[in-house]
Design a protein around this motif. Structure first.
Motif: not given
Length: 175
Positions: A115-124
């Motif tokens: 989806g559009p999140g691109g695993a951004a939360s865990v990456l941050a």
């Protein structure tokens, strides 16, 4: 250069494993070892288990793989905005060997999702805490909409902008 690449996921069909492998393949003259964290499964960490079991061989082996690497590529899967339980457990056990888990090894941190999140939360989260664990993060990249930018039949990125970003990232590993 010896590159250790893996997904922080225990999925047998991990899109993060595909992204990590592809990114590692962009490094010229590299010996790439593609690691599967399923090979390092252990009991869920607790201090009581550590006292009873000591340091499991799987954690020692994982730590040794990092020691042997000249560079690391990790692609993080995201479960409910955070690390997968499988990677978090492996990391927790390994950090009990040495808090400097990553041993100042140059690394790239990636993450992707369908989806559009691109695993951004865990990456941050991973990049935000990286210095506490002696990670020499040379770059990071969140890749949203994996199946729109990656051809799973040929195992190649089909999006030119993403391809350029990945090439730029791997160039930073030699610096």
């Amino acid at each position: 250069m010896k590159v250790l690449a893996f997904a922080a996921s225990n999925s047998e069909n991990s899109i993060n494993q595909k992204l990590a492998a592809y990114t590692a393949s962009l490094i010229t003259d590299a010996e790439v070892e593609l690691l599967d964290i399923n090979d390092y499964e252990m009991p869920i960490y607790s201090i009581q288990r550590e006292v009873k079991l000591g340091k499991p061989q799987q954690a020692l082996d994982f730590y040794d793989k990092i020691t042997e690497a000249d560079a690391i590529i990790i692609s993080f899967a995201e479960h409910n905005g955070s690390y997968t339980a499988a990677y978090k457990n492996l990391f927790d056990w390994t950090s009990r060997i040495d808090m400097k888990v990553y041993q100042d090894t140059p690394m790239l941190m990636l993450g992707t999702s369908p989806g559009p999140g691109g695993a951004a939360s865990v990456l941050a989260s991973a990049s935000g805490s990286a210095t506490y664990f002696a990670a020499d993060v040379k770059g990071e990249l969140s890749v949203p909409n994996f199946f729109d930018v990656f051809d799973i039949v040929t195992n190649k990125v089909v999006n030119k902008q993403l391809q350029a970003s990945l090439i730029e990232l791997v160039g930073k590993l030699g610096k």
